[in-house]
Every structure is written in structure tokens, then in C-alpha cells.
Design a protein around this motif. Sequence first.
Motif, short mmCIF file in Angstrom:
data_model
loop_
_atom_site.label_atom_id
_atom_site.label_comp_id
_atom_site.label_asym_id
_atom_site.label_seq_id
_atom_site.Cartn_x
_atom_site.Cartn_y
_atom_site.Cartn_z
N LYS A 20 53.90 70.24 57.11
CA LYS A 20 54.29 70.69 55.77
C LYS A 20 53.13 71.38 55.05
O LYS A 20 53.33 72.38 54.37
CB LYS A 20 54.81 69.51 54.94
N ILE A 21 51.93 70.84 55.22
CA ILE A 21 50.76 71.44 54.58
C ILE A 21 50.49 72.82 55.17
O ILE A 21 50.31 73.80 54.45
CB ILE A 21 49.52 70.54 54.74
N ARG A 24 52.62 75.71 54.08
CA ARG A 24 52.30 76.24 52.75
C ARG A 24 51.18 77.27 52.80
O ARG A 24 51.00 78.05 51.87
CB ARG A 24 51.88 75.11 51.81
N ALA A 30 44.12 78.23 52.23
CA ALA A 30 43.88 76.81 52.03
C ALA A 30 42.74 76.65 51.03
O ALA A 30 41.77 77.36 51.08
CB ALA A 30 43.54 76.14 53.35
N SER A 37 39.71 67.15 51.83
CA SER A 37 41.02 66.50 51.94
C SER A 37 40.86 65.01 52.18
O SER A 37 41.52 64.19 51.54
CB SER A 37 41.84 67.11 53.08
N TYR A 101 50.27 67.83 46.43
CA TYR A 101 49.86 67.81 47.84
C TYR A 101 50.17 66.43 48.44
O TYR A 101 50.77 66.32 49.50
CB TYR A 101 48.37 68.13 47.87
N TYR A 102 49.80 65.38 47.74
CA TYR A 102 49.99 64.01 48.23
C TYR A 102 51.47 63.64 48.34
O TYR A 102 51.86 62.91 49.25
CB TYR A 102 49.28 63.04 47.28
N ILE A 104 53.88 65.12 49.45
CA ILE A 104 54.51 65.55 50.70
C ILE A 104 54.69 64.34 51.62
O ILE A 104 55.74 64.16 52.22
CB ILE A 104 53.69 66.66 51.37
#
Length: 157
Positions: A20-21, A24, A30, A37, A101-102, A104
Motif C-alpha cells: 500500500k505504501i 502511493r 517518498a 520510517s 501513513y500509519y 494503512i
Amino acid sequence: MLADIIVEIYDKCRIYFLMKIFSRFENREATLTTVESFSMECIHALGEPTVAEFAAMMGISAPNAAYKVNSLIQKGYIEKVQSKDDRREFFLRPTRKFMDYYDIGLIYGRKLEARCRERFSKEDLEKLESMMKIISDELMPELDLSRFKTHKNDEKA
């Protein structure tokens, strides 16, 4: 073997998150390095730590931690919040940018929970939840994050 299944579930959750990341990033760059991260995940797990608490958890020097924190602040992933009790102390709070972000990973966790509710009986779910709680609370003592905390949550701004 149980250990293999635990690792397989962990791997699948991480792979889903990474898929998923990465999807994006197709249309934009990024913004976090790998170390940033990991740092953000640790800051979030500690629940608004001080820089010193973050440094202790990561096993790095205070100046190194401060450098990482300043980079994350500049990128908009955390903010410093001044303590109500000790105006010299600041807590690191993840911003909405990080929480997006988290989330997800949380979304997949909720999807997996819904599938478990469809597949297993209420009694089995209660037992699974009880066992998972025991694993988290009792069987992972090296990951008791409270040992890195030097302040109480009520001191936060």
C-alpha cells in the motif's frame, strides 16, 4: 510449527502495508527514509515520548536522536509539544501526516478482524483475543515499552 505461523502472519501484514505504501509512491516521491520510517513507528509506539526516551529505546545517542527528530519535524511527521509540568521538556507527537501513513496498517487489521468474525465462533474469537493479549502483555517482556518511559501521560500538554 507455531513459530513459522507467527512469522508468516507478521510477514503478510508487513507486506500488505508495504504494498500500500509503495503504490502511493507511483505518482510522487517518498518523503521518509527507511530509518525515518522505523523511527516514526517507534515514536508512535512509545506514545509521545521525549527525545531522551526515543534515544533510549533506539539505543542511540541523544544528539543522533535529536538529529532524526529535527528531520521528522521538518518533513511534517512529528511536532514537539511542551510539557505542562516542566516547560523545559517536550514530547514528540505524530502529526496527521504520519497517522494517515500509519492508518494503512490499521485498516488491514480491521479487515482481518472482520474476516475472523465471519469465520470463527464467538467463543473462538474470545479465546483468540485472550491468547493474543497474553502474548502481547506477558510473553514479549523485551518489548515492554513502559521501561523506556520516564514521565506519566498526564504530564503532557
